[in-house]
Every structure is written in structure tokens, then in C-alpha cells.
Scaffold this active site. Sequence first.
Site, short mmCIF file in Angstrom:
data_model
loop_
_atom_site.label_atom_id
_atom_site.label_comp_id
_atom_site.label_asym_id
_atom_site.label_seq_id
_atom_site.Cartn_x
_atom_site.Cartn_y
_atom_site.Cartn_z
N HIS A 97 0.98 -1.29 0.21
CA HIS A 97 0.07 0.08 0.00
C HIS A 97 0.86 1.12 0.07
O HIS A 97 2.02 1.52 0.69
CB HIS A 97 -0.91 0.18 1.34
CG HIS A 97 -0.11 -0.14 2.53
ND1 HIS A 97 0.04 -1.50 2.92
CD2 HIS A 97 0.10 0.45 3.52
CE1 HIS A 97 0.67 -1.53 4.19
NE2 HIS A 97 0.63 -0.42 4.39
N HIS A 99 0.89 5.09 1.05
CA HIS A 99 0.07 6.09 1.76
C HIS A 99 0.33 7.53 0.89
O HIS A 99 1.45 7.73 0.57
CB HIS A 99 0.94 6.19 3.33
CG HIS A 99 0.94 5.24 4.22
ND1 HIS A 99 0.16 5.06 5.32
CD2 HIS A 99 1.72 4.19 4.02
CE1 HIS A 99 0.61 4.07 5.72
NE2 HIS A 99 1.45 3.25 5.20
#
Length: 136
Positions: A97, A99
Site C-alpha cells: 500500500h 500512503h
Amino acid sequence: MTSCLFCAILAGDEPGAIVLDEPEAAAFLDVRPLFPGHTLVVPRLHVAALQDLPDGLGGTLLATARRIAAALRTALGAEGAFVALNDVVSQSVPHLHIHVVPRRKGDGLRGFFWPRTRYDDPEHLERIRAAIAAAL
Ligand code: DGP
């Protein structure tokens, strides 16, 4: 049901404040934001670490992060963004992922976790440079 938290969010099996849902990538709000609007960009494909990411998907993810950063400016009045990825170390959810955190001047985030160091001398710097270049 999947055992991966982020796969479960993408499948609708766990709650998630999804802001973007596309065939290759999706994005949802981080449940513990650095600032409101802190968004996680994830591949739909379950990929744990950066080294597992297929080459073609990297461009899509970065392009998605760029679009999210632009949306944070438009929607929230952000002046910029902090864009980061924890790869294995400090990665608390093993589904890759990115950010994307909305930033404003004076928001207090400056340098909060990046104490900088120095190379011992020019030879030290050259050893590190040569080792990385050789590994590539
Ligand atoms: P990292 O530490 O880089 O692996 O970031 C993982 C992030 O995931 C962290 O900022 C908090 C967020 N997070 C953890 N659990 C959940 C959840 O159930 N839902 C959402 N939306 N975010 C979560």
C-alpha cells in the site's frame, strides 16, 4: 473470506471508506490517519512486498497515488502530499500500500521520523554506491 485485511476491504467483506475502485487499483481512507484524508492506494492483486509487484502494476499504482494527491488538493485544500510505502519493515499490513497524506506548510509533520545520518567519508559513500550499482 480472505485472511488479508486489505483484500477483505476491497471485496466488501470488511468496512472501508473507499474513494477509488478500479480494475487494477483501489484507494481507501487509512483508519488511523496522520491527517484527515490520509489515503492508502493498493493493488487489487494481492501482493505483499515491493519485490513481488509485477512491473506493469507499479506505474498504475504511482499514477493512482498522483491522482489521489491531486484530489486531496482539490477536495481538502492540501498544499502538497507525503507519499510513502513501508516495504516489509514497519509494514503492519502485508498487502502492498502507498500512503498518500495531505500536507500543509506548518502542519508539524516535517522530519518526524527521518533522523538523517552522514557517510563516514567519501570512500564510504563510494562503497555504498558501487554495491548498489553492482546489484542492479
Ligand atoms: P503500514 O504501517 O505502512 O503497514 O500502514 C498500514 C496502515 O493501515 C496504517 O496506517 C493503519 C491502516 N490500517 C490498519 N488497519 C486498517 C483497517 O482495518 N482499515 C483501514 N482503512 N486502514 C487500516
